[in-house]
Scaffold this motif. Sequence first.
Motif, PDB file in Angstrom:
ATOM      1  N   UNK A 258       0.967  -1.263  -0.165  1.00  0.00           N
ATOM      2  CA  UNK A 258      -0.030   0.031   0.045  1.00  0.00           C
ATOM      3  C   UNK A 258       0.728   1.197  -0.024  1.00  0.00           C
ATOM      4  N   UNK A 259       2.126   1.143  -0.490  1.00  0.00           N
ATOM      5  CA  UNK A 259       3.173   2.353  -0.408  1.00  0.00           C
ATOM      6  C   UNK A 259       3.160   2.731  -1.667  1.00  0.00           C
ATOM      7  N   UNK A 260       3.767   1.888  -2.448  1.00  0.00           N
ATOM      8  CA  UNK A 260       4.219   2.500  -4.026  1.00  0.00           C
ATOM      9  C   UNK A 260       3.177   2.972  -5.018  1.00  0.00           C
ATOM     10  N   UNK A 261       1.812   2.170  -4.809  1.00  0.00           N
ATOM     11  CA  UNK A 261       0.916   2.802  -5.758  1.00  0.00           C
ATOM     12  C   UNK A 261      -0.359   3.208  -5.010  1.00  0.00           C
ATOM     13  N   UNK A 262      -1.144   4.406  -5.022  1.00  0.00           N
ATOM     14  CA  UNK A 262      -2.516   4.514  -4.619  1.00  0.00           C
ATOM     15  C   UNK A 262      -3.454   3.603  -5.237  1.00  0.00           C
ATOM     16  N   UNK A 263      -4.651   3.757  -4.504  1.00  0.00           N
ATOM     17  CA  UNK A 263      -5.604   2.676  -4.984  1.00  0.00           C
ATOM     18  C   UNK A 263      -6.036   3.238  -6.367  1.00  0.00           C
TER      19      UNK A 263
END
Length: 355
Positions: A258-263
């Motif tokens: 859940x860090x590199x890409x937003x939802x």
Amino acid sequence: MRHTLTIKMQSRKYSVIIESGLFQNIGKILGERFAGKKIALITDENIQQLYENLLKKQLDASQCDWEIIALPPGDTSKSFDTLTVIYKRLIEFQITRDDVIVALGGGVVGDISGFAAATFLRGIEFVQIPTTLIGQVDSSIGGKNAVNLPEGKNLVGTFYQPTCVYIDPDFVKTLSDYHFADGMAEIIKYACVADADLFSDLIRMKSHREAKLIESIIYRCCLIKKQLIEQDEKDQGVRMLTNFGHTIGHAIENLYDFRLYGHGQAVAIGMQTITEHSEAMGLTAINTSAMLKEVLTEYGLPAELPQGIDRKLLAQTAMKDKKRRGNKINLVLIEKIGKGYIYPIEKAELIKFIE
Ligand code: NAD
Ligand code: ZN
């Protein structure tokens, strides 16, 4: 221009009001609707800081007793620890079943507030004022709420409809480009599964962030969501179309912690990956994935799986998604732009859509 939609769910009927500048008058609106009640307003610290003066002015104008509960921003606030803090504050403020919780924020604030409202004293009234694009086109409508567990995201939640949703598209003006793009991914999703005209308009739109255009786009997305959830309150039929891109998207979010890409960024990659594969298999009209890629790129969204990603691991992670039932996965594909459909597969087949 003010747009009003009435959402007719089995459990409750409620209005969604969309109007630029609405928040400038929200105190009066809440005061008229909830006269004599206490308002516990849940928000996050970013929003509190950005809108503090206006917010207090509006709460005073409601002439209700009010209290602000400001949570640390970010998905880590969707936790049982935060819930304990919220319940404690509600008790200290002596909130009863006659009072109201107002959620002012993005999907995080909306989800945790909805869960708190559904469970505190077995349910108290709840109003959504979404401040992110994701909140305005998606999470504030439909009544899904959730908290995360250490074992995974959104694992505990309820269906609990708000009393009313007030959407002021002006909030979008202060969003970062990153969070704006995140919301655009969900808008592109609606266009893909249900509205080819919206897709064409997104291609034509030059000034992405122009308030007037955003207002009408938000309205069109809320209308699509209304039509899908009214037919299927509990996510067992057509509402599943709102999950387009999400099977792979959730897996990407998971793999990168859940860090590199937003939802929205993860969903964008999910929509593109699944469509390239379904097109190659003859399940989607030719050229659809090229059109999708063009729009995603135009709105600053990623459209390719991360370099070097382990595709088998991605498929395994996607198979663990909570939406999987038994050995089946209800994959959402598009027949062509504007027409989504549900394509049930055996879970072992998922790899064919990723490899
Ligand atoms: P968010 O609530 O974390 O907001 C994103 C960031 O924007 C935060 O840092 C927030 O402080 C900031 N922010 C909010 N409004 C702002 C404004 N007007 N100006 C400037 N900054 C602002 O996240 P989100 O992207 O809105 O939502 C994601 C969450 O929503 C996830 O937890 C997801 O699971 C959930 N979600 C729920 C549903 C549902 O149906 N319940 C649907 C989609 C997403
Ligand atoms: Zn989503």
